[in-house]
Design a protein around this motif. Sequence first.
Motif, PDB file in Angstrom:
ATOM      1  N   UNK A 235       0.849  -1.187   0.000  1.00  0.00           N
ATOM      2  CA  UNK A 235       0.000   0.000   0.000  1.00  0.00           C
ATOM      3  C   UNK A 235       0.888   1.241   0.000  1.00  0.00           C
ATOM      4  N   UNK A 236       0.533   2.213  -0.809  1.00  0.00           N
ATOM      5  CA  UNK A 236       1.320   3.424  -0.898  1.00  0.00           C
ATOM      6  C   UNK A 236       2.388   3.390  -1.961  1.00  0.00           C
ATOM      7  N   UNK A 237       2.475   2.264  -2.691  1.00  0.00           N
ATOM      8  CA  UNK A 237       3.498   2.161  -3.740  1.00  0.00           C
ATOM      9  C   UNK A 237       3.093   2.886  -5.014  1.00  0.00           C
ATOM     10  N   UNK A 238       1.859   3.375  -5.072  1.00  0.00           N
ATOM     11  CA  UNK A 238       1.403   4.093  -6.263  1.00  0.00           C
ATOM     12  C   UNK A 238       0.817   3.191  -7.322  1.00  0.00           C
ATOM     13  N   UNK A 239       0.328   2.020  -6.929  1.00  0.00           N
ATOM     14  CA  UNK A 239      -0.208   1.071  -7.920  1.00  0.00           C
ATOM     15  C   UNK A 239      -1.463   1.612  -8.598  1.00  0.00           C
ATOM     16  N   UNK A 240      -2.376   2.189  -7.818  1.00  0.00           N
ATOM     17  CA  UNK A 240      -3.620   2.686  -8.413  1.00  0.00           C
ATOM     18  C   UNK A 240      -3.361   3.832  -9.377  1.00  0.00           C
ATOM     19  N   UNK A 241      -2.449   4.737  -8.998  1.00  0.00           N
ATOM     20  CA  UNK A 241      -2.084   5.834  -9.900  1.00  0.00           C
ATOM     21  C   UNK A 241      -1.459   5.276 -11.173  1.00  0.00           C
ATOM     22  N   UNK A 242      -0.618   4.272 -11.018  1.00  0.00           N
ATOM     23  CA  UNK A 242       0.022   3.653 -12.176  1.00  0.00           C
ATOM     24  C   UNK A 242      -1.002   2.940 -13.051  1.00  0.00           C
ATOM     25  N   UNK A 243      -1.954   2.263 -12.420  1.00  0.00           N
ATOM     26  CA  UNK A 243      -3.002   1.582 -13.180  1.00  0.00           C
ATOM     27  C   UNK A 243      -3.821   2.597 -13.984  1.00  0.00           C
ATOM     28  N   UNK A 244      -4.171   3.713 -13.363  1.00  0.00           N
ATOM     29  CA  UNK A 244      -4.925   4.755 -14.073  1.00  0.00           C
ATOM     30  C   UNK A 244      -4.135   5.292 -15.264  1.00  0.00           C
ATOM     31  N   UNK A 245      -2.819   5.464 -15.075  1.00  0.00           N
ATOM     32  CA  UNK A 245      -1.988   5.987 -16.159  1.00  0.00           C
ATOM     33  C   UNK A 245      -1.920   5.004 -17.318  1.00  0.00           C
ATOM     34  N   UNK A 246      -1.844   3.707 -17.018  1.00  0.00           N
ATOM     35  CA  UNK A 246      -1.772   2.697 -18.072  1.00  0.00           C
ATOM     36  C   UNK A 246      -3.106   2.551 -18.798  1.00  0.00           C
ATOM     37  N   UNK A 247      -4.210   2.616 -18.048  1.00  0.00           N
ATOM     38  CA  UNK A 247      -5.531   2.478 -18.654  1.00  0.00           C
ATOM     39  C   UNK A 247      -5.921   3.738 -19.414  1.00  0.00           C
ATOM     40  N   UNK A 248      -5.404   4.893 -18.951  1.00  0.00           N
ATOM     41  CA  UNK A 248      -5.715   6.144 -19.635  1.00  0.00           C
ATOM     42  C   UNK A 248      -6.906   6.868 -19.069  1.00  0.00           C
ATOM     43  N   UNK A 249      -7.435   6.410 -17.933  1.00  0.00           N
ATOM     44  CA  UNK A 249      -8.542   7.091 -17.274  1.00  0.00           C
ATOM     45  C   UNK A 249      -8.548   6.695 -15.797  1.00  0.00           C
ATOM     46  N   UNK A 250      -9.286   7.454 -14.990  1.00  0.00           N
ATOM     47  CA  UNK A 250      -9.309   7.208 -13.555  1.00  0.00           C
ATOM     48  C   UNK A 250     -10.290   6.087 -13.238  1.00  0.00           C
ATOM     49  N   UNK A 251      -9.804   4.863 -13.329  1.00  0.00           N
ATOM     50  CA  UNK A 251     -10.652   3.709 -13.036  1.00  0.00           C
ATOM     51  C   UNK A 251     -10.434   3.207 -11.618  1.00  0.00           C
ATOM     52  N   UNK A 252      -9.315   3.577 -10.998  1.00  0.00           N
ATOM     53  CA  UNK A 252      -9.008   3.144  -9.640  1.00  0.00           C
ATOM     54  C   UNK A 252      -8.898   4.363  -8.733  1.00  0.00           C
TER      55      UNK A 252
END
Length: 378
Positions: free
Chosen positions: A215-232
């Motif tokens: 937790x806190x590693x930035x996974x959700x931010x990274x996932x959003x960047x890869x998907x191209x939208x704020x899904x997490x």
Amino acid sequence: MSFSSLAGSSSSSSHPLVPYGWDADWEAEFAPFAEQGLLPGRVVRVDRGLCDVVTPAGTVRADTEFVVPRDPMKVVCTGDWVTVDPEGRDPRYVRTLLPRRTAFVRSTSSKRSEGQILAANVDHAVVAMSLAVELDLGRIERFLALAWESGAQPVVVLTKADLVPDPVALSYLVQDVGTSAPGVPVLTVCARDGEGVEELAGLVGRGTSVLLGASGAGKSTLANALVGEDVMGVQATRDLDGKGRHTTTTRNLLPLPGGGVLIDTPGLRGVGLWDAGAGVGQVFSEIEEFARNCRFHDCAHESEPGCAVRAAVDDGELPVRRLESYHKLVRENRWIVAKSDARTRADVRQDWKRKQAAGRAAGEAKRGQGPWRPAPPR
């Protein structure tokens, strides 16, 4: 499009499940079930005995009651390919779990030492480590051992790279990680600014990738960047220790715009090994290479004469930390295997007895005492 055409359509680029990883091999696995009128699908989320399954007819909610096994290693997991009831059944059920190609497994924290599957049918394991806190190289090695054992290609991503503005300092951090991750790409990413995201997207743009980290590693931010939208959802981390709350509470499978799919996972506090002997060997491949020149084929690289691994440490070719980490993971893996395998458990017990006896003998010799013998008769 009729149900029969949906269930039996080919794995051409027009198949609705191609963006989720459908190919000719999965089509062949599903063929017998198409004759039964079932639908193929991939599990995109699991929650309390129910799962969301994307099928040629759309995403459906299905019950897993008929595929609940006694073996926790065979429970339905995000990334699995399954067969489900056709349209018109209410409720729908998962009828079959298709054979997995790969599975990312860790040991649970339970006293029964069961395995827990985090993601199934994974091609890339993306290990996210935050640069907001001091890098834990031992934790990276632990993740990589599980990744190699799963059959996936690991990738290490150092997130929040903007927090290390000095390029020289950043290069040293990458070098340190690279030493602990032979054969593994190491990328630096600042997901908020998009720095490094394109390079990572190129690596994971084919197949299925699982995103792992604390937790806190930035996974959700990274996932959003890869998907191209704020899904997490994204929450701020604590300044004190760099830790964050569990923004992601379930494992979710997300299609990527450039191809491939991503499984985002909740933050992992514990990363216990699970029968990962081959994975440990892969992570410490240089130690395995040095070991080929040891005098004894079963050398434990501790105090044996003619140990090439210890010689490499003495010569500065192998960092002491690497050998210590290797010993730790080997011991942990043998212990977890021993808990589930009586024969291995007996071997471990005998090995401990031999080491204890050798230790006592060495202690007696050091004190100038030989083995005890009865006094001769007078």
